[in-house]
Scaffold this active site. Structure first.
Site, PDB file in Angstrom:
ATOM      1  N   CYS A   1       0.845  -1.197   0.000  1.00 52.21           N
ATOM      2  CA  CYS A   1       0.000   0.000   0.000  1.00 52.21           C
ATOM      3  C   CYS A   1       0.882   1.250   0.000  1.00 52.21           C
ATOM      4  CB  CYS A   1      -0.851  -0.009   1.268  1.00 52.21           C
ATOM      5  SG  CYS A   1       0.185   0.002   2.719  1.00 52.21           S
TER       6      CYS A   1
ATOM      7  N   HIS B   1       5.225  -5.284   8.726  1.00 52.77           N
ATOM      8  CA  HIS B   1       5.017  -6.667   9.159  1.00 52.77           C
ATOM      9  C   HIS B   1       5.257  -7.629   7.997  1.00 52.77           C
ATOM     10  CE1 HIS B   1       2.664  -5.633  13.048  1.00 52.77           C
ATOM     11  NE2 HIS B   1       3.949  -5.738  13.237  1.00 52.77           N
TER      12      HIS B   1
ATOM     13  N   HIS C   1       3.561   1.582  11.513  1.00 60.15           N
ATOM     14  CA  HIS C   1       2.415   1.464  12.414  1.00 60.15           C
ATOM     15  C   HIS C   1       2.399   2.497  13.531  1.00 60.15           C
ATOM     16  CE1 HIS C   1       2.532  -2.696  10.742  1.00 60.15           C
ATOM     17  NE2 HIS C   1       1.276  -2.408  10.620  1.00 60.15           N
TER      18      HIS C   1
ATOM     19  N   CYS D   1       2.741   5.886   8.802  1.00 58.00           N
ATOM     20  CA  CYS D   1       1.796   6.138   7.706  1.00 58.00           C
ATOM     21  C   CYS D   1       0.872   7.312   8.081  1.00 58.00           C
ATOM     22  CB  CYS D   1       0.968   4.885   7.446  1.00 58.00           C
ATOM     23  SG  CYS D   1      -0.270   5.177   6.185  1.00 58.00           S
TER      24      CYS D   1
ATOM     25  N   HIS E   1      -1.417  -4.965  19.381  1.00 62.47           N
ATOM     26  CA  HIS E   1      -0.842  -4.676  18.055  1.00 62.47           C
ATOM     27  C   HIS E   1      -0.126  -3.332  18.146  1.00 62.47           C
ATOM     28  CE1 HIS E   1      -0.636  -3.378  13.879  1.00 62.47           C
ATOM     29  NE2 HIS E   1      -0.781  -4.648  13.532  1.00 62.47           N
TER      30      HIS E   1
ATOM     31  N   GLU F   1       0.177  -0.799  16.279  1.00 63.89           N
ATOM     32  CA  GLU F   1      -0.608   0.390  15.899  1.00 63.89           C
ATOM     33  C   GLU F   1      -1.568   0.774  17.036  1.00 63.89           C
ATOM     34  OE1 GLU F   1      -2.846   0.361  12.107  1.00 63.89           O
ATOM     35  OE2 GLU F   1      -4.318   1.591  13.154  1.00 63.89           O
TER      36      GLU F   1
ATOM     37  N   THR G   1      -6.527   0.719  11.580  1.00 59.78           N
ATOM     38  CA  THR G   1      -6.688   0.911  10.122  1.00 59.78           C
ATOM     39  C   THR G   1      -6.984  -0.381   9.358  1.00 59.78           C
ATOM     40  OG1 THR G   1      -4.297   0.732   9.936  1.00 59.78           O
ATOM     41  CG2 THR G   1      -5.213   2.954   9.975  1.00 59.78           C
TER      42      THR G   1
ATOM     43  N   CYS H   1      -8.474   2.038   6.807  1.00 59.95           N
ATOM     44  CA  CYS H   1      -7.740   2.530   5.639  1.00 59.95           C
ATOM     45  C   CYS H   1      -8.376   1.983   4.363  1.00 59.95           C
ATOM     46  CB  CYS H   1      -6.299   2.060   5.779  1.00 59.95           C
ATOM     47  SG  CYS H   1      -5.368   2.267   4.294  1.00 59.95           S
TER      48      CYS H   1
ATOM     49  N   SER I   1       1.703  -5.252   3.278  1.00 55.19           N
ATOM     50  CA  SER I   1       3.153  -5.181   3.511  1.00 55.19           C
ATOM     51  C   SER I   1       3.917  -6.061   2.526  1.00 55.19           C
ATOM     52  CB  SER I   1       3.487  -5.640   4.934  1.00 55.19           C
ATOM     53  OG  SER I   1       2.768  -4.909   5.874  1.00 55.19           O
TER      54      SER I   1
HETATM   55  S1  SF4 Z   1      -2.831   2.628   7.096  1.00 53.77           S
HETATM   56 FE1  SF4 Z   1      -1.671   0.760   6.885  1.00 53.77          FE
HETATM   57  S2  SF4 Z   1      -2.636  -0.311   5.155  1.00 53.77           S
HETATM   58 FE2  SF4 Z   1      -3.277   1.844   5.037  1.00 53.77          FE
HETATM   59  S3  SF4 Z   1      -1.816   2.876   3.677  1.00 53.77           S
HETATM   60 FE3  SF4 Z   1      -1.101   3.120   5.795  1.00 53.77          FE
HETATM   61  S4  SF4 Z   1       0.324   1.421   6.141  1.00 53.77           S
HETATM   62 FE4  SF4 Z   1      -0.920   0.904   4.339  1.00 53.77          FE
END
Ligand code: SF4
Length: 280
Positions: A13, A42, A74, A96, A124, A126, A161, A189, A261
């Site tokens: 992504c 990951h 994350h 991100c 997790h 995140e 996300t 996301c 990932s």
């Molecule tokens: S939130 Fe996670 S899945 Fe979405 S773009 Fe960012 S890294 Fe990628």
């Protein structure tokens, strides 16, 4: 003849591509040693390849004193970021932007007096980082857990996300009975929901599904679950070397998808290996 089809949305992504580019740039500059705070993404194979080229994983900013430290996709806790900026020669923030949006939403809801519920997986990275931005928040993974919460006046919801829309709906329905006012910031996301929709569509047509990505990747595991729900012959692999020719016996259509990932090179390697096994 066996056909191999890759899901219309699959693989790395925006956030992962961005983090990899930032780390590659830091390695290319080569001015100081590069470290990543926790695994950058990951995907154990990508992380191992980065480590071979010098970007080692550390678990604490103190282990990266004097180095360039890349903050993982994350997200990290505010305390970790402060410590990193104090101790490291430079900090590359590869968090991100969509993950940062979850942090900001949690902070804002908390400041406005909402009981913050993070719909996600406790532990997790995140979720841990989001929790650090709103320390009084509670993490809820299921409707059952939501029903166990005390009744309060105002509840605000943010979402890890990579959660599915179905999970969010289920938890939100349960929360309606535990609060008077409910505010939802849907932070799922789009890359995740796009991958999930494309995976479900392909899995419904495929005889066998191969899902590529780290076993420690929440979004890849979710894709494997979605695929397995409609295609019982679903296999989760981290790379082409885990494939078995016997999986494809009598298959007409083999579907391939990959977590957020998973770089394109890993998808190509798996598709090529399947094609050679089925004699394409
Ligand atoms: S939130 Fe996670 S899945 Fe979405 S773009 Fe960012 S890294 Fe990628």
């Amino acid at each position: 003849m066996v056909k191999v089809e890759v899901a219309r949305e699959a693989g790395a992504c925006y956030g992962v591509e961005r983090a990899l580019e930032m780390t590659e740039d830091a390695l290319a500059e080569g001015t100081s040693r590069v470290r990543t705070l926790g695994p950058l993404i990951h995907n154990p194979r990508v992380v191992a390849s980065l480590a071979e080229r010098g970007a080692l994983v550390v678990s604490d900013p103190r282990e990266a004193a004097g180095c360039t430290l890349v903050l993982r996709t994350h997200g990290v806790t505010p305390a970790e970021e402060t410590e990193a900026r104090e101790l490291c020669s430079s900090v590359v923030d590869a968090t991100c932007p969509f993950v940062k949006k979850v942090h900001r939403a949690a902070e804002k809801l908390s400041a406005e007096g909402y009981r913050v519920v993070i719909v996600g997986e406790a532990g997790h990275p995140e979720v841990t980082a989001t929790l650090a931005h709103a320390p009084k928040a509670v993490v809820v993974g299921t409707a059952k857990e939501a029903l166990a919460l005390p009744h309060v006046r105002k509840t605000g919801v943010v979402v890890q996300t990579t959660q599915s829309a179905a999970r969010l709906t289920e938890v939100v329905s349960a929360l309606l009975t535990r609060t008077e006012e409910l505010r939802i910031v849907n932070t799922i996301c789009e890359a995740t929901s796009g991958h999930q929709g494309a995976c479900a569509e392909l899995a419904a047509r495929a005889d066998v599904m191969v899902v590529i990505g780290g076993r420690n990747s929440a979004n890849t595991t979710r894709l494997a679950e979605i695929a397995a729900a409609v295609c019982p012959r679903t296999h989760h692999v981290e790379g082409a070397d885990e494939l078995k020719a016997s999986w494809f016996a009598d298959a007409g259509l083999v579907g391939v998808t990959a977590g957020a990932s998973t770089p394109a090179s890993q998808i190509h390697a798996v598709v090529e290996a399947i094609e050679s096994m089925v004699g394409e």
